[in-house]
Write a protein that holds these residues in place. Structure first.
Motif, PDB file in Angstrom:
ATOM      1  N   ARG A   1       0.829  -1.209   0.000  1.00  0.00           N
ATOM      2  CA  ARG A   1       0.000   0.000   0.000  1.00  0.00           C
ATOM      3  C   ARG A   1       0.863   1.259   0.000  1.00  0.00           C
ATOM      4  O   ARG A   1       1.870   1.329   0.717  1.00  0.00           O
ATOM      5  CB  ARG A   1      -0.917  -0.012   1.222  1.00  0.00           C
ATOM      6  N   TYR A   2       0.489   2.198  -0.802  1.00  0.00           N
ATOM      7  CA  TYR A   2       1.136   3.512  -0.955  1.00  0.00           C
ATOM      8  C   TYR A   2       2.457   3.455  -1.725  1.00  0.00           C
ATOM      9  O   TYR A   2       3.005   4.509  -2.076  1.00  0.00           O
ATOM     10  CB  TYR A   2       1.401   4.192   0.398  1.00  0.00           C
ATOM     11  N   LEU A   3       2.983   2.273  -2.003  1.00  0.00           N
ATOM     12  CA  LEU A   3       4.270   2.212  -2.704  1.00  0.00           C
ATOM     13  C   LEU A   3       4.133   2.663  -4.161  1.00  0.00           C
ATOM     14  O   LEU A   3       5.066   3.236  -4.718  1.00  0.00           O
ATOM     15  CB  LEU A   3       4.853   0.797  -2.639  1.00  0.00           C
ATOM     16  N   THR A   4       2.979   2.407  -4.755  1.00  0.00           N
ATOM     17  CA  THR A   4       2.749   2.904  -6.110  1.00  0.00           C
ATOM     18  C   THR A   4       2.758   4.429  -6.129  1.00  0.00           C
ATOM     19  O   THR A   4       3.323   5.054  -7.033  1.00  0.00           O
ATOM     20  CB  THR A   4       1.413   2.383  -6.659  1.00  0.00           C
ATOM     21  N   THR A   5       2.140   5.028  -5.117  1.00  0.00           N
ATOM     22  CA  THR A   5       2.137   6.490  -5.015  1.00  0.00           C
ATOM     23  C   THR A   5       3.557   7.026  -4.840  1.00  0.00           C
ATOM     24  O   THR A   5       3.938   8.022  -5.476  1.00  0.00           O
ATOM     25  CB  THR A   5       1.280   6.936  -3.823  1.00  0.00           C
ATOM     26  N   LEU A   6       4.343   6.342  -4.011  1.00  0.00           N
ATOM     27  CA  LEU A   6       5.730   6.775  -3.802  1.00  0.00           C
ATOM     28  C   LEU A   6       6.529   6.659  -5.092  1.00  0.00           C
ATOM     29  O   LEU A   6       7.327   7.551  -5.432  1.00  0.00           O
ATOM     30  CB  LEU A   6       6.378   5.928  -2.701  1.00  0.00           C
ATOM     31  N   GLY A   7       6.323   5.584  -5.841  1.00  0.00           N
ATOM     32  CA  GLY A   7       7.011   5.424  -7.124  1.00  0.00           C
ATOM     33  C   GLY A   7       6.578   6.474  -8.135  1.00  0.00           C
ATOM     34  O   GLY A   7       7.391   6.964  -8.924  1.00  0.00           O
ATOM     35  N   THR A   8       5.294   6.828  -8.097  1.00  0.00           N
ATOM     36  CA  THR A   8       4.800   7.875  -9.004  1.00  0.00           C
ATOM     37  C   THR A   8       5.443   9.214  -8.684  1.00  0.00           C
ATOM     38  O   THR A   8       5.825   9.972  -9.586  1.00  0.00           O
ATOM     39  CB  THR A   8       3.266   7.981  -8.896  1.00  0.00           C
ATOM     40  N   ILE A   9       5.567   9.522  -7.392  1.00  0.00           N
ATOM     41  CA  ILE A   9       6.228  10.773  -6.992  1.00  0.00           C
ATOM     42  C   ILE A   9       7.670  10.784  -7.470  1.00  0.00           C
ATOM     43  O   ILE A   9       8.163  11.808  -7.967  1.00  0.00           O
ATOM     44  CB  ILE A   9       6.142  10.939  -5.465  1.00  0.00           C
ATOM     45  N   ALA A  10       8.351   9.642  -7.322  1.00  0.00           N
ATOM     46  CA  ALA A  10       9.748   9.565  -7.766  1.00  0.00           C
ATOM     47  C   ALA A  10       9.872   9.790  -9.269  1.00  0.00           C
ATOM     48  O   ALA A  10      10.886  10.323  -9.740  1.00  0.00           O
ATOM     49  CB  ALA A  10      10.340   8.200  -7.401  1.00  0.00           C
ATOM     50  N   ALA A  11       8.852   9.411 -10.031  1.00  0.00           N
ATOM     51  CA  ALA A  11       8.895   9.581 -11.486  1.00  0.00           C
ATOM     52  C   ALA A  11       8.428  10.963 -11.936  1.00  0.00           C
ATOM     53  O   ALA A  11       8.937  11.503 -12.930  1.00  0.00           O
ATOM     54  CB  ALA A  11       8.029   8.505 -12.153  1.00  0.00           C
ATOM     55  N   VAL A  12       7.484  11.538 -11.186  1.00  0.00           N
ATOM     56  CA  VAL A  12       6.852  12.783 -11.640  1.00  0.00           C
ATOM     57  C   VAL A  12       7.643  14.028 -11.242  1.00  0.00           C
ATOM     58  O   VAL A  12       7.729  14.990 -12.027  1.00  0.00           O
ATOM     59  CB  VAL A  12       5.404  12.866 -11.090  1.00  0.00           C
ATOM     60  N   THR A  13       8.214  14.033 -10.046  1.00  0.00           N
ATOM     61  CA  THR A  13       8.859  15.265  -9.578  1.00  0.00           C
ATOM     62  C   THR A  13      10.029  15.720 -10.455  1.00  0.00           C
ATOM     63  O   THR A  13      10.186  16.941 -10.642  1.00  0.00           O
ATOM     64  CB  THR A  13       9.317  15.123  -8.112  1.00  0.00           C
ATOM     65  N   PRO A  14      10.860  14.825 -11.021  1.00  0.00           N
ATOM     66  CA  PRO A  14      11.879  15.344 -11.947  1.00  0.00           C
ATOM     67  C   PRO A  14      11.259  15.990 -13.179  1.00  0.00           C
ATOM     68  O   PRO A  14      11.806  16.970 -13.717  1.00  0.00           O
ATOM     69  CB  PRO A  14      12.683  14.091 -12.335  1.00  0.00           C
ATOM     70  N   LEU A  15      10.100  15.468 -13.610  1.00  0.00           N
ATOM     71  CA  LEU A  15       9.424  16.066 -14.763  1.00  0.00           C
ATOM     72  C   LEU A  15       8.864  17.440 -14.414  1.00  0.00           C
ATOM     73  O   LEU A  15       8.877  18.353 -15.251  1.00  0.00           O
ATOM     74  CB  LEU A  15       8.304  15.140 -15.240  1.00  0.00           C
ATOM     75  N   LEU A  16       8.373  17.590 -13.189  1.00  0.00           N
ATOM     76  CA  LEU A  16       7.924  18.919 -12.757  1.00  0.00           C
ATOM     77  C   LEU A  16       9.096  19.888 -12.715  1.00  0.00           C
ATOM     78  O   LEU A  16       8.967  21.059 -13.113  1.00  0.00           O
ATOM     79  CB  LEU A  16       7.265  18.829 -11.372  1.00  0.00           C
ATOM     80  N   GLY A  17      10.246  19.401 -12.231  1.00  0.00           N
ATOM     81  CA  GLY A  17      11.439  20.249 -12.238  1.00  0.00           C
ATOM     82  C   GLY A  17      11.861  20.616 -13.642  1.00  0.00           C
ATOM     83  O   GLY A  17      12.245  21.768 -13.915  1.00  0.00           O
ATOM     84  N   LEU A  18      11.779  19.643 -14.551  1.00  0.00           N
ATOM     85  CA  LEU A  18      12.132  19.918 -15.952  1.00  0.00           C
ATOM     86  C   LEU A  18      11.160  20.913 -16.578  1.00  0.00           C
ATOM     87  O   LEU A  18      11.568  21.799 -17.346  1.00  0.00           O
ATOM     88  CB  LEU A  18      12.124  18.604 -16.737  1.00  0.00           C
ATOM     89  N   LEU A  19       9.882  20.780 -16.230  1.00  0.00           N
ATOM     90  CA  LEU A  19       8.899  21.728 -16.740  1.00  0.00           C
ATOM     91  C   LEU A  19       9.197  23.136 -16.237  1.00  0.00           C
ATOM     92  O   LEU A  19       9.082  24.124 -16.978  1.00  0.00           O
ATOM     93  CB  LEU A  19       7.494  21.295 -16.304  1.00  0.00           C
ATOM     94  N   GLY A  20       9.607  23.232 -14.966  1.00  0.00           N
ATOM     95  CA  GLY A  20      10.009  24.536 -14.440  1.00  0.00           C
ATOM     96  C   GLY A  20      11.212  25.089 -15.174  1.00  0.00           C
ATOM     97  O   GLY A  20      11.311  26.304 -15.408  1.00  0.00           O
ATOM     98  N   THR A  21      12.140  24.202 -15.540  1.00  0.00           N
ATOM     99  CA  THR A  21      13.305  24.638 -16.320  1.00  0.00           C
ATOM    100  C   THR A  21      12.871  25.200 -17.666  1.00  0.00           C
ATOM    101  O   THR A  21      13.367  26.248 -18.119  1.00  0.00           O
ATOM    102  CB  THR A  21      14.260  23.447 -16.541  1.00  0.00           C
ATOM    103  N   VAL A  22      11.922  24.515 -18.309  1.00  0.00           N
ATOM    104  CA  VAL A  22      11.430  24.980 -19.616  1.00  0.00           C
ATOM    105  C   VAL A  22      10.763  26.342 -19.482  1.00  0.00           C
ATOM    106  O   VAL A  22      11.028  27.265 -20.276  1.00  0.00           O
ATOM    107  CB  VAL A  22      10.446  23.951 -20.208  1.00  0.00           C
TER     108      VAL A  22
END
Length: 209
Positions: free
Chosen positions: A105-126
């Motif tokens: 339980r919740y590990l899928t959410t943790l994995g999603t955060i690990a995958a999404v946050t670098p993309l949010l950072g990259l979007l901020g860079t753009v």
């Protein structure tokens, strides 16, 4: 901290929200996935002693079920102990899948955060680079102060995204590995219980295992 959030722009809001959720999940799973809580020591031995003494009542089985995830799996087999070995194993297998799903339980959410946050950072860079080029188009390159805002936004959001993603990914791998190890351990204990109850393993062998 507030200045960094303001400099990073609105994308810092979802990144910080992800960091809060990830921290909560890590703390909760670290507490919930303790081996002593999942697999109490000597549980199979106590069950065998109750069984051999004729004290394995429905109340005891309910107590075993409510005591731990391993107890939930073993109780599924105990309820069917007067049926065949295959029926006991099937009941244990079905309950085991549910228990393992609960451990994950919740590990899928943790994995999603690990995958999404670098993309949010990259979007901020753009977005930051778009702002930089907008300043260059409108004011030229002779205004470093105006350019600094976009550049700082790009760097801050990237750093923030990676700062959340890296520990999230590490803990996601750690917890997944722990769940796998616990699942294997519970399966071994459950099979040992079946062998003991069905008379295929002596009590002395079980205690020494």
């Amino acid at each position: 901290m507030l200045e960094l959030m303001q400099a990073g722009g609105w994308l810092m809001v979802p990144i910080i929200a992800c960091s809060i959720v990830a921290t909560a999940i890590v703390l909760e799973r670290a507490w919930a996935l303790r081996r002593t809580r999942i697999m109490p020591d000597g549980l199979v031995t106590r069950i065998w002693q109750w069984h051999s003494a004729g004290q394995l009542t429905r109340a005891r089985i309910l107590e075993i079920r409510e005591g731990s995830p391993l107890g939930r799996i073993l109780s599924a087999g105990l309820i069917n102990r007067y049926h065949s070995r295959e029926v006991m194993k099937e009941a244990i297998h079905d309950t085991g899948r549910q228990v393992v799903a609960g451990l994950e339980r919740y590990l899928t959410t943790l994995g999603t955060i690990a995958a999404v946050t670098p993309l949010l950072g990259l979007l901020g860079t753009v977005f930051g680079m778009i702002e930089v080029f907008g300043v260059i188009v409108s004011a030229g390159v002779g205004h470093p102060g105006m350019l600094a805002g976009g550049i700082s936004q790009a760097l801050i959001t990237t750093a923030a995204g990676l700062s959340v993603a890296i520990p999230s990914l590490i803990f996601h791998r750690i917890f997944n590995s722990r769940v796998d190890a616990l699942a294997i351990g519970m399966e071994e204990q459950a099979l040992r219980l079946v062998e003991v109850i069905k008379g295929e393993r002596e009590h002395d062998d079980e205690v020494g295992a």
